[in-house]
Design an enzyme around this catalytic site. Structure first.
Site, PDB file in Angstrom:
ATOM      1  N   GLU A   8      86.673 -43.175  37.593  1.00 42.64           N
ATOM      2  CA  GLU A   8      87.473 -43.781  38.671  1.00 42.64           C
ATOM      3  C   GLU A   8      87.574 -45.293  38.527  1.00 42.64           C
ATOM      4  OE1 GLU A   8      86.098 -42.969  42.665  1.00 42.64           O
ATOM      5  OE2 GLU A   8      87.710 -44.122  43.560  1.00 42.64           O
ATOM      6  N   LYS A  51      90.440 -40.455  37.961  1.00 44.17           N
ATOM      7  CA  LYS A  51      90.702 -40.651  39.398  1.00 44.17           C
ATOM      8  C   LYS A  51      91.264 -42.055  39.612  1.00 44.17           C
ATOM      9  CE  LYS A  51      88.481 -40.509  43.926  1.00 44.17           C
ATOM     10  NZ  LYS A  51      87.551 -39.793  44.775  1.00 44.17           N
TER      11      LYS A  51
END
Ligand code: 13P
Length: 342
Positions: A178, A220
């Site tokens: 992420e 992500k």
């Protein structure tokens, strides 16, 4: 099955058709902040009760493929004494664990951060795998300002994400990678695109040089949007076009799933934007959600810390999960928000 095939199978299950990932991995201080917004007292027991309500909501497994938990939660049990991780397994939701230890000031880079958590990570990953985790998460935070982010900050965070991802895969756990470019700021959508491009470019260079198996990870990212304080707010079409364009340039087709964070968007906004992107498919990767606030916010407000409100809070959560699932298949329309009973 080889270790690589097992990782790829888990990543594919996380990006399964019609499903997305619930992020409920707020650290205790962040959870306390969210609770306080609604006047809810934050204790180990109140956090446990809230997370139990979400993780055991009846039918959540129809929309949710995996749940990212915090260290405190993954060790907790339901009120009737079952480990939460077993309760999740019963609904076929894969258990995941946040393993970074947070963003800290980056040396010699005023106002910028690097995410830490590599110390003893191999041992911590082994323990989480023994507890039953199947995947992990690490979040890098990139803030857009007048002079930031520096290339130094982008590269330091990308390097740490690469180290984390390689260690997670070595432990048999799928890494959610992420690199969040924050929405907060006055910047326009073009500046968000430019920074996100640099971040993804640096990230995939690091993932390649650190031997990460692209088939065994989930990306992500943030959606590409105007800064939240920008006077001109880009519309859904611009957000969808610029985000897809950037992802196509930088994310190899071998990555099975891209699961967007919501980043401060409301549930409705996040669903509308995800739906617009999915509708422009087919894409080389599955596009799905890994929302935190956009899945939880109404449920938390309705729960309000009271056991008697659990069924209503679960309905509110399931509503957002159903809407996000519809967006993930391109079937979402704002009208559906009123059709589903709360
Ligand atoms: P939000 O969807 O609230 O941005 O949270 C997702 C997440 O996991 C951030 O790390």
């Amino acid at each position: 099955m080889t270790d690589e095939a097992k990782l790829a199978a888990t990543a594919e299950a996380m990006a399964a058709a019609g499903k997305g990932i619930l992020a409920v991995d707020e650290t205790s201080p962040t959870c306390t902040k969210r609770f306080n917004e609604f006047g809810i007292e934050s204790t180990e027991e109140s956090r446990r009760a809230y997370r139990e309500a979400l993780l055991t909501a009846p039918g959540a497994g129809d929309y949710i493929s995996g749940a990212i938990m915090f260290n405190e939660t993954i060790r907790q049990s339901t009120s009737d004494g079952r480990p939460l991780i077993d309760a999740l397994g019963a609904t076929s939701i894969l258990p995941g664990i946040k393993v970074d230890t947070g963003a800290r000031p980056l040396a010699k880079a005023p106002g910028e951060t690097v995410t830490e958590g590599l110390d003893n990570l191999r041992e911590r990953l082994d323990e989480y795998r023994e507890i039953g985790a199947r995947f992990t998460k690490w979040r890098a935070v990139i803030k857009i300002g007048r002079e930031t982010p520096s290339l130094y900050c982008i590269e330091a965070n990308a390097h740490a994400l690469g180290r984390y991802a390689a260690l997670a895969q070595e432990a048999g756990l799928v890494p959610i990678v992420e690199p969040e470019v924050l929405m907060s700021g006055e910047h326009d959508i073009e500046r968000c695109r430019e920074v996100t491009e640099e971040v993804l470019h640096s990230l995939f260079e690091q993932l390649a040089s650190q031997r990460c198996l692209l088939e065994g990870m989930i990306l992500k990212p943030n959606m590409i949007t105007s800064g939240s304080e920008c006077p001109v707010q880009a519309d859904t079409d611009d957000i969808a076009e610029l985000t897809l364009n950037t992802l196509r340039r930088h994310v190899p087709a071998a990555v099975p799933g891209i699961a967007f964070l919501s980043g401060g968007q409301t549930g409705e906004e996040a669903c509308k934007n995800l739906n617009a992107m999915v509708s422009r498919g087919p894409h080389p990767w599955e596009l799905t959600f890994s929302f935190g606030r956009a899945l939880q916010h109404p449920a938390l407000e309705i729960w309000g810390g009271k056991a008697g409100n659990v069924p209503a809070a679960q309905s509110a959560f399931l509503h957002r999960a159903r809407m996000s699932s519809a967006a993930r298949t391109g079937a979402y329309t704002p009208v559906m928000e009123d059709e589903s009973p709360l």
